[in-house]
Design a protein around this motif. Structure first.
Motif, PDB file in Angstrom:
ATOM      1  N   GLY A 304       0.779  -1.230   0.000  1.00  0.00           N
ATOM      2  CA  GLY A 304       0.000   0.000   0.000  1.00  0.00           C
ATOM      3  C   GLY A 304       0.807   1.275   0.000  1.00  0.00           C
ATOM      4  N   ASP A 305       2.133   1.159  -0.063  1.00  0.00           N
ATOM      5  CA  ASP A 305       2.978   2.361  -0.115  1.00  0.00           C
ATOM      6  C   ASP A 305       3.082   2.816  -1.565  1.00  0.00           C
ATOM      7  N   PRO A 306       2.460   3.937  -1.937  1.00  0.00           N
ATOM      8  CA  PRO A 306       2.483   4.382  -3.335  1.00  0.00           C
ATOM      9  C   PRO A 306       3.869   4.792  -3.811  1.00  0.00           C
ATOM     10  N   ASN A 395       6.684  10.393  10.545  1.00  0.00           N
ATOM     11  CA  ASN A 395       5.270  10.307  10.186  1.00  0.00           C
ATOM     12  C   ASN A 395       4.848  11.380   9.201  1.00  0.00           C
ATOM     13  N   GLN A 396       5.508  12.525   9.220  1.00  0.00           N
ATOM     14  CA  GLN A 396       5.224  13.527   8.183  1.00  0.00           C
ATOM     15  C   GLN A 396       5.589  12.995   6.807  1.00  0.00           C
ATOM     16  N   ILE A 397       6.730  12.310   6.731  1.00  0.00           N
ATOM     17  CA  ILE A 397       7.160  11.724   5.460  1.00  0.00           C
ATOM     18  C   ILE A 397       6.205  10.604   5.045  1.00  0.00           C
ATOM     19  N   ARG A 398       5.814   9.764   5.988  1.00  0.00           N
ATOM     20  CA  ARG A 398       4.924   8.651   5.675  1.00  0.00           C
ATOM     21  C   ARG A 398       3.530   9.150   5.300  1.00  0.00           C
ATOM     22  N   HIS A 399       3.032  10.118   6.017  1.00  0.00           N
ATOM     23  CA  HIS A 399       1.696  10.634   5.717  1.00  0.00           C
ATOM     24  C   HIS A 399       1.673  11.316   4.367  1.00  0.00           C
ATOM     25  N   ARG A 400       2.759  12.000   4.012  1.00  0.00           N
ATOM     26  CA  ARG A 400       2.837  12.602   2.675  1.00  0.00           C
ATOM     27  C   ARG A 400       2.765  11.514   1.610  1.00  0.00           C
ATOM     28  N   ALA A 401       3.404  10.371   1.883  1.00  0.00           N
ATOM     29  CA  ALA A 401       3.363   9.272   0.916  1.00  0.00           C
ATOM     30  C   ALA A 401       1.947   8.723   0.794  1.00  0.00           C
ATOM     31  N   SER A 402       1.289   8.485   1.927  1.00  0.00           N
ATOM     32  CA  SER A 402      -0.076   7.981   1.910  1.00  0.00           C
ATOM     33  C   SER A 402      -0.674   8.070   3.311  1.00  0.00           C
ATOM     34  N   ALA A 403      -1.872   8.594   3.386  1.00  0.00           N
ATOM     35  CA  ALA A 403      -2.560   8.679   4.675  1.00  0.00           C
ATOM     36  C   ALA A 403      -2.908   7.303   5.219  1.00  0.00           C
ATOM     37  N   SER A 404      -2.859   6.288   4.349  1.00  0.00           N
ATOM     38  CA  SER A 404      -3.207   4.935   4.784  1.00  0.00           C
ATOM     39  C   SER A 404      -2.024   4.183   5.381  1.00  0.00           C
ATOM     40  N   LEU A 405      -0.810   4.718   5.241  1.00  0.00           N
ATOM     41  CA  LEU A 405       0.343   4.065   5.851  1.00  0.00           C
ATOM     42  C   LEU A 405       0.262   4.208   7.370  1.00  0.00           C
ATOM     43  N   LYS A 406       0.466   3.123   8.073  1.00  0.00           N
ATOM     44  CA  LYS A 406       0.368   3.137   9.523  1.00  0.00           C
ATOM     45  C   LYS A 406       1.455   4.029  10.116  1.00  0.00           C
TER      46      LYS A 406
END
Length: 495
Positions: A304-306, A395-406
């Motif tokens: 799920g990581d775009p 988490n800023q980096i992960r959320h930018r990638a996708s809000a669905s990433l835990k």
């Protein structure tokens, strides 16, 4: 910088209006030296543009510097450069051409920058803003030349302003600590002189954020973690250097205006070819097919990581390569020996009328992104304050990638290392990251480089023997040692 097509060249104008005159009767015109070139604001701008132009060199940033990441576990070198195989396998010696090629261009960058640093202050017909900006650019670009030299070779020669004024270029190596101090000094001056941002006509020029970003990286490699945190926070907190809305936006034509790109290679279609992108694109699509990602890198991405799709092309994926005949092209197994290519560098122009589009040479190739700085600061926080201290930035980096990433919680170095690998894949960071972590016993690089991965569609297991401390740095080019006539001494592990 793309608006300046006059690059750093000696302009010789020959006037042949009186063709019947004898050669000896002609007066030489337009001969420029450092002593008489720097006359006005335009000269300063053009001289600095000439430093930037080196980033396009195929044997420098255009390709050769990326070769030094091929030992990593992210990709296979591929291509038809035989010398790259020894770099990838860490079996090189000091005569390897891949080691020699970029060395001279780093020092050409250092010398051109020093020329500007010495001469631009003497110009009177120049505004204060342009003078400061031009000097700031020169200080940054000189620091960048030393930065790349230090990363690759460790101890390297420092050409001082006094050396340059005396045309004394054959000088001995300086210890890496002195090289770091030189880089720090230049970057601090650049921070003081450079503007925070630019208008559209000057996009691509280095900014205050660029200098702060590289200074953050310097402090991380120097193991000055508190300084890295303080410096990196100045990038993270400044909206001029905000992350792009979408990860993939960093790898499209639109990224020319991205706030996230702190430093990039700029080119111009039909004027200056961008060799960097060409090397990553499959040969049938107009590229050279180098640096093909391995299965191990593909496996690193979470479900799920775009960023995986934005980074990699896998067999069966569809991409528009700008063909008139078909706008949707399938990535097939015959395009790569590993089954993958880097999608993030496969940028194409759309067709125009009946003409195919082809490789996009105006795409700005990222050399330093704000995301890199977020993760460096997160790492420094984890290493100084403990697990969890870098969660907010990760988490800023992960959320930018996708809000669905835990979101991560209580993240330590394992999570940080994962995030850097997937966020910066193919951007020349992996091998250097692993080596600096190995020096601090955070990872075992020798074990990582012998870790088997999937053998499909070809054997993708690397069996590289990493020797400490020998392989932390590459040797100086033997040709440079020979030319110095005893002034330069080879790195001790390569004598």
């Amino acid at each position: 910088m793309k608006s300046n097509n006059i690059l750093y060249i000696a302009i010789a104008l020959a006037l042949f209006n009186s063709g019947c005159k004898k050669a000896l009767d002609l007066k030489q015109q337009g001969v420029y030296t450092s002593d008489n070139y720097f006359r006005n604001e335009t000269d300063a701008i053009n001289a600095v543009s000439g430093i930037y132009s080196l980033l396009e060199e195929e044997d420098y940033i255009g390709h050769a510097e990326s070769t030094f990441d091929t030992p990593s576990d992210d990709y296979w070198r591929s291509g038809d450069h035989g010398e790259d195989e020894a770099i990838e396998n860490l079996t090189y010696d000091a005569s390897n051409p891949a080691i020699r090629y970029p060395y001279k261009w780093r020092y050409e960058e250092i010398n051109r920058s020093t020329n500007c640093i010495i001469n631009i202050p003497k110009i009177t017909a120049i505004s204060a803003d342009i003078k400061n900006r031009s000097l700031g650019e020169a200080y940054f670009l000189r620091a960048f030349g030393y930065w790349r030299s230090m990363l690759i070779h460790g101890d390297v020669p420092i050409i001082t302003d006094e050396d340059y004024a005396k045309q004394l270029f054959n000088v001995p190596k300086s210890p890496i600590e002195e090289v770091r101090k030189q880089i720090e000094s230049d970057l601090l001056k650049a921070v003081d002189l450079l503007p925070e941002s630019y208008g559209p006509s000057d996009r691509g020029r280095v900014s205050k954020g660029t200098a702060l970003g590289l200074l953050t990286k310097l402090y991380m490699y120097w193991e000055k973690l508190p300084e890295a945190i303080a410096t990196g926070q100045k990038v993270i907190s400044n909206p001029h250097y905000a992350l792009a809305t979408n990860y993939a936006d960093n790898f499209t034509r639109a990224n020319e205006n991205s706030t996230e790109l702190l430093f990039s290679i700029q080119a111009l279609q039909n004027v200056v070819q961008n060799d960097f992108t060409v090397y990553y694109i499959p040969r049938p699509w107009g590229g050279y097919g180098f640096s093909q990602p391995l299965q191990g890198l593909a496996n690193e991405f979470e479900a799920g990581d775009p960023r995986k799709q934005a980074t990699l092309l896998a067999v069966g994926d569809i991409i528009d390569i700008g063909l008139v005949s078909t706008r949707q092209t399938v990535f097939t197994a015959d395009l790569s020996a590993t089954g993958f290519a880097f999608r993030k560098y496969a940028v194409f122009n759309p067709p125009s009328g009946t003409n195919d589009g082809g490789v996009d040479h105006t795409f700005a190739v990222p050399l330093l992104r704000s995301a890199d700085i977020y993760l460096l600061v997160a790492e420094a926080l984890i290493r100084t304050q403990g697990a969890g201290a870098g969660d907010a930035l990760i988490n800023q980096i992960r959320h930018r990638a996708s809000a669905s990433l835990k979101p991560v919680s209580g993240a330590g170095m394992k999570e940080l290392i994962h995030e850097r690998r997937v966020e910066l894949a193919g951007e020349g960071e992996r091998h250097q990251d692993l080596m600096r972590w190995d020096k601090k016993n955070i990872v075992d690089i020798a074990a990582i480089y012998n870790l088997p991965v999937s053998k499909a569609p070809v054997d993708q297991s690397k069996t590289i023997t990493f020797v400490r401390p020998k392989n932390y740095y590459f040797p100086l080019p033997q040709q440079e040692i020979d030319k110095s006539k005893g002034v330069l001494v080879q790195n001790p592990n390569f004598k």
